[in-house]
Motif scaffolding. Sequence first.
Motif, PDB file in Angstrom:
ATOM      1  N   UNK A  22       0.856  -1.190   0.000  1.00  0.00           N
ATOM      2  CA  UNK A  22       0.000   0.000   0.000  1.00  0.00           C
ATOM      3  C   UNK A  22       0.896   1.245   0.000  1.00  0.00           C
ATOM      4  N   UNK A  23       0.546   2.271  -0.785  1.00  0.00           N
ATOM      5  CA  UNK A  23       1.453   3.432  -0.895  1.00  0.00           C
ATOM      6  C   UNK A  23       1.610   4.254   0.384  1.00  0.00           C
ATOM      7  N   UNK A  86     -12.448   1.901  -1.913  1.00  0.00           N
ATOM      8  CA  UNK A  86     -11.416   0.982  -2.389  1.00  0.00           C
ATOM      9  C   UNK A  86      -9.984   1.308  -2.009  1.00  0.00           C
ATOM     10  N   UNK A  87      -9.670   2.595  -1.737  1.00  0.00           N
ATOM     11  CA  UNK A  87      -8.280   2.954  -1.458  1.00  0.00           C
ATOM     12  C   UNK A  87      -7.860   2.713  -0.020  1.00  0.00           C
ATOM     13  N   UNK A 139      -8.746   7.472   7.704  1.00  0.00           N
ATOM     14  CA  UNK A 139      -9.848   6.843   8.431  1.00  0.00           C
ATOM     15  C   UNK A 139     -10.563   7.899   9.279  1.00  0.00           C
ATOM     16  N   UNK A 140      -9.801   8.662  10.030  1.00  0.00           N
ATOM     17  CA  UNK A 140     -10.337   9.799  10.776  1.00  0.00           C
ATOM     18  C   UNK A 140      -9.653  11.058  10.246  1.00  0.00           C
ATOM     19  N   UNK A 196      -8.790  14.132  -5.097  1.00  0.00           N
ATOM     20  CA  UNK A 196     -10.150  13.572  -5.146  1.00  0.00           C
ATOM     21  C   UNK A 196     -11.048  14.219  -6.194  1.00  0.00           C
ATOM     22  N   UNK A 197     -10.453  14.935  -7.158  1.00  0.00           N
ATOM     23  CA  UNK A 197     -11.265  15.526  -8.227  1.00  0.00           C
ATOM     24  C   UNK A 197     -12.075  16.724  -7.777  1.00  0.00           C
TER      25      UNK A 197
END
Length: 374
Positions: A22-23, A86-87, A139-140, A196-197
């Motif tokens: 995971x990056x 998904x990330x 996550x938070x 996130x666009x």
Amino acid sequence: MSGSLHVYYGPEILLYDFGPGHPFNQRRVKLSVELMDACELFQANGNTLRPIQQGTRADALLFHEPGYLDFLADASITGEGVLDHGDTPAFPGCLDAALWGVGASLGALDAVMTGEGHAFSPGGGWHHGYRDHASGFCILNDGAIALAAARQRYGIQRALYLDIDVHHGDGVFYGYYGDGWLLDIDFHQDGRTLFPGKGFAEEVGTGEATGTKLNIPLLPGAGDDAALLAWREVAVPAIRAFRPELIVMQCGADAHAGDPLAMLEWSLGAYTEIIASVHALAHEVADGRLLLLGGGGYNPANVCLIWPAIAHAVGDVSLPDRVPDHWRKSFEDAYGRRAPERFSEPPTSATRPLQAAARCVDDLRRLSPLIGQG
Ligand SMILES: [Zn+2]
Ligand SMILES: [Zn+2]
């Protein structure tokens, strides 16, 4: 207040671990703090490295919704599935791990608010976390929680959230989109080209907050010149006009050239000029109340130059020209790749992104009364 810098880091930060491959990996935080130590940050100016305490559910509830924390508690037990689209995979203990990062940032906030000095929580800066869902490895949202704590526990009336991560800090930005007490200035790569666009110049807040939300989307390839133009023409006048009592700065290191997840081309010089200016402004308008958070950064060599450069600037200790050899060996053992050698890099520039940044400055002058007409 004191001009010392207190860095909040403990090995618990490494519990935030999405697994190999995971990056997002917190070893870069550990190595950055070790490099600060190797460069004698903690031996002068009253600067300290401090252990961290775990945040609580009550802390998280300052920003997040109870149902979301219940969902995380369940995911934390099974450690299975994903927390967003998904990330951001679940892992056993993921809520506990995230609460350690929250506790680190809240400990740092306490140091700032009680006048002990500036503070840095390099394991935090989880700016994509929303009130009710995870996003983008977050996550938070420790930054959003710290802002709420500053307001509710310390009575702060006006705060600045400054975000220089290459990705838009959408969790904080939209979490406080209607809140006039928060000036939010967010530098990032244009959302048409990157997660996130989001984060366009015309989004300047709503209702009483109109004009307090300032996005600076930069085109792929943008160098130091575009970043610093927007810094001087938008951020500095807006901060002077708003006069925040507290500055919370997310210091994501992924706008640097060579980040594998993004396409901006900042050199170390953009970071050092911005942090010197933020530090001076914190003393000028906010009685020195400056809380620094980490964030993204997926080329560990870049992260390990940028965060010590920021810490040493704010902690008022000069860096050596050469990165110490014993630290370079630790880095190479951890990552199996060459460690950086020097704390200096040539400046970067790119004409078309610079022109686009100038147009963004003009747009924001039109859209926000906080920015002078030049
Ligand atoms: Zn200072
Ligand atoms: Zn990022």
